[in-house]
Design a protein around this motif. Sequence first.
Motif, PDB file in Angstrom:
ATOM      1  N   LEU A   1       4.833 -15.054  24.587  1.00 60.60           N
ATOM      2  CA  LEU A   1       3.895 -16.254  25.274  1.00 60.60           C
ATOM      3  C   LEU A   1       4.419 -16.403  26.808  1.00 60.60           C
ATOM      4  N   PRO A   2       3.514 -16.539  27.098  1.00 59.47           N
ATOM      5  CA  PRO A   2       3.898 -17.142  28.583  1.00 59.47           C
ATOM      6  C   PRO A   2       5.312 -18.245  28.852  1.00 59.47           C
ATOM      7  N   VAL A   3       4.350 -19.192  27.668  1.00 58.65           N
ATOM      8  CA  VAL A   3       5.730 -20.266  28.259  1.00 58.65           C
ATOM      9  C   VAL A   3       7.708 -19.623  28.080  1.00 58.65           C
ATOM     10  N   ALA A   4       7.798 -18.648  26.333  1.00 56.42           N
ATOM     11  CA  ALA A   4       8.911 -18.451  26.190  1.00 56.42           C
ATOM     12  C   ALA A   4       9.512 -17.371  27.403  1.00 56.42           C
ATOM     13  N   LYS A   5       8.584 -17.212  28.168  1.00 55.61           N
ATOM     14  CA  LYS A   5       8.692 -15.592  29.418  1.00 55.61           C
ATOM     15  C   LYS A   5       9.025 -16.824  30.712  1.00 55.61           C
ATOM     16  N   MET A   6       8.743 -18.002  30.776  1.00 52.35           N
ATOM     17  CA  MET A   6       8.864 -18.708  31.793  1.00 52.35           C
ATOM     18  C   MET A   6      10.645 -18.961  31.354  1.00 52.35           C
ATOM     19  N   ALA A   7      10.264 -19.121  30.454  1.00 53.05           N
ATOM     20  CA  ALA A   7      12.161 -19.858  30.143  1.00 53.05           C
ATOM     21  C   ALA A   7      13.227 -19.048  30.076  1.00 53.05           C
ATOM     22  N   LEU A   8      12.647 -17.718  29.517  1.00 53.94           N
ATOM     23  CA  LEU A   8      14.103 -16.495  30.045  1.00 53.94           C
ATOM     24  C   LEU A   8      14.082 -16.382  31.132  1.00 53.94           C
ATOM     25  N   ALA A   9      13.153 -16.091  32.192  1.00 52.07           N
ATOM     26  CA  ALA A   9      13.219 -16.074  32.987  1.00 52.07           C
ATOM     27  C   ALA A   9      14.164 -17.419  34.186  1.00 52.07           C
ATOM     28  N   SER A  10      13.689 -18.228  33.892  1.00 53.14           N
ATOM     29  CA  SER A  10      14.275 -19.774  34.144  1.00 53.14           C
ATOM     30  C   SER A  10      15.850 -19.305  33.747  1.00 53.14           C
ATOM     31  N   ALA A  11      16.032 -19.265  32.331  1.00 52.71           N
ATOM     32  CA  ALA A  11      17.804 -19.140  32.117  1.00 52.71           C
ATOM     33  C   ALA A  11      18.433 -18.315  32.958  1.00 52.71           C
ATOM     34  N   PHE A  12      17.722 -17.434  33.686  1.00 49.31           N
ATOM     35  CA  PHE A  12      18.443 -15.704  34.079  1.00 49.31           C
ATOM     36  C   PHE A  12      18.445 -15.995  35.796  1.00 49.31           C
ATOM     37  N   LYS A  13      17.804 -16.951  36.058  1.00 47.60           N
ATOM     38  CA  LYS A  13      17.305 -17.351  37.234  1.00 47.60           C
ATOM     39  C   LYS A  13      16.645 -16.104  38.590  1.00 47.60           C
ATOM     40  N   VAL A  14      15.652 -15.433  37.633  1.00 46.40           N
ATOM     41  CA  VAL A  14      14.877 -14.392  38.216  1.00 46.40           C
ATOM     42  C   VAL A  14      13.522 -13.990  37.993  1.00 46.40           C
ATOM     43  N   LYS A  15      12.361 -13.792  38.937  1.00 45.96           N
ATOM     44  CA  LYS A  15      10.788 -14.051  38.402  1.00 45.96           C
ATOM     45  C   LYS A  15      10.740 -13.487  37.340  1.00 45.96           C
ATOM     46  N   PRO A  16       9.569 -14.420  36.662  1.00 45.91           N
ATOM     47  CA  PRO A  16       9.152 -14.166  35.765  1.00 45.91           C
ATOM     48  C   PRO A  16       8.758 -12.294  35.635  1.00 45.91           C
ATOM     49  N   SER A  17       8.078 -12.284  36.338  1.00 45.90           N
ATOM     50  CA  SER A  17       7.703 -10.592  36.921  1.00 45.90           C
ATOM     51  C   SER A  17       8.849  -9.786  36.782  1.00 45.90           C
ATOM     52  N   GLU A  18       9.919 -10.210  36.811  1.00 45.20           N
ATOM     53  CA  GLU A  18      11.158  -8.863  36.923  1.00 45.20           C
ATOM     54  C   GLU A  18      11.602  -8.909  35.389  1.00 45.20           C
ATOM     55  N   LEU A  19      10.933  -9.803  34.910  1.00 48.00           N
ATOM     56  CA  LEU A  19      11.288  -9.417  33.063  1.00 48.00           C
ATOM     57  C   LEU A  19      10.216  -8.469  32.887  1.00 48.00           C
ATOM     58  N   ASP A  20       8.931  -8.136  33.304  1.00 47.80           N
ATOM     59  CA  ASP A  20       7.714  -6.671  32.548  1.00 47.80           C
ATOM     60  C   ASP A  20       8.634  -5.993  32.595  1.00 47.80           C
ATOM     61  N   ASP A  21       7.642  -4.816  31.467  1.00 44.31           N
ATOM     62  CA  ASP A  21       7.818  -4.225  30.484  1.00 44.31           C
ATOM     63  C   ASP A  21       7.487  -2.927  31.862  1.00 44.31           C
ATOM     64  N   ASP A  22       8.567  -2.580  32.321  1.00 44.29           N
ATOM     65  CA  ASP A  22       8.495  -1.255  33.603  1.00 44.29           C
ATOM     66  C   ASP A  22       7.862   0.066  32.846  1.00 44.29           C
ATOM     67  N   ARG A  23       8.063   0.369  31.629  1.00 42.54           N
ATOM     68  CA  ARG A  23       7.993   1.899  31.467  1.00 42.54           C
ATOM     69  C   ARG A  23       6.494   2.241  31.632  1.00 42.54           C
ATOM     70  N   GLU A  24       6.840   3.418  32.605  1.00 42.69           N
ATOM     71  CA  GLU A  24       6.080   4.186  32.733  1.00 42.69           C
ATOM     72  C   GLU A  24       4.682   4.030  30.970  1.00 42.69           C
ATOM     73  N   GLU A  25       3.438   4.312  31.554  1.00 43.25           N
ATOM     74  CA  GLU A  25       2.679   4.223  30.433  1.00 43.25           C
ATOM     75  C   GLU A  25       1.976   5.776  30.109  1.00 43.25           C
ATOM     76  N   ASP A  26       1.784   6.933  29.371  1.00 38.95           N
ATOM     77  CA  ASP A  26       1.260   7.726  29.062  1.00 38.95           C
ATOM     78  C   ASP A  26      -0.379   7.935  29.584  1.00 38.95           C
ATOM     79  N   THR A  27      -0.314   8.735  31.279  1.00 41.98           N
ATOM     80  CA  THR A  27      -2.063   8.864  31.632  1.00 41.98           C
ATOM     81  C   THR A  27      -2.335   9.805  31.321  1.00 41.98           C
ATOM     82  N   ASN A  28      -1.241  10.947  30.371  1.00 48.51           N
ATOM     83  CA  ASN A  28      -2.433  12.032  30.322  1.00 48.51           C
ATOM     84  C   ASN A  28      -2.740  12.426  28.606  1.00 48.51           C
ATOM     85  N   GLY A  29      -3.327  11.127  27.854  1.00 48.22           N
ATOM     86  CA  GLY A  29      -4.158  10.823  27.015  1.00 48.22           C
ATOM     87  C   GLY A  29      -2.742  11.329  25.718  1.00 48.22           C
ATOM     88  N   GLY A  30      -1.763  11.498  26.186  1.00 45.30           N
ATOM     89  CA  GLY A  30      -1.086  12.157  25.545  1.00 45.30           C
ATOM     90  C   GLY A  30      -0.104  13.396  24.926  1.00 45.30           C
TER      91      GLY A  30
END
Length: 79
Positions: free
Chosen positions: A44-73
Motif C-alpha cells: 500500500l502507498p502508506v506502507a511504501k512511504m513508511a519504509l522509504a522514510s525509515a530508510f531515508k530514500v525516495k519511495p521510487s527507490e523501493l520500486d521493483d526494477d526487475r526486467e519484465e519479459d517483453t518477448n511473450g515468454g
Amino acid sequence: MTFGQKVRKYRLEKNWEIEDLAKITGLSESAIKLYEYGIRRNPLPVAKMALASAFKVKPSELDDDREEDTNGGEADNPG
C-alpha cells in the motif's frame, strides 16, 4: 531487484532486525516478512512511504526494477 529484496537490503544495511523496522515504520512484523519473502509484492502507498522514510530514500527507490519479459515468454526459445 524486487521490492522485497530492496526492503531486506536496506534493513540489513542499517543492521536492523525485522522487529526494529516494524517499530520504526508502524508496520507489522508479518507484513515486513511477507514483503521480504516476496509473498506480498505490491505494498500500500502508506506502507511504501513508511519504509522509504525509515530508510531515508525516495519511495521510487523501493520500486521493483526487475526486467519484465517483453518477448511473450519466449526469451529462452529464439525460434
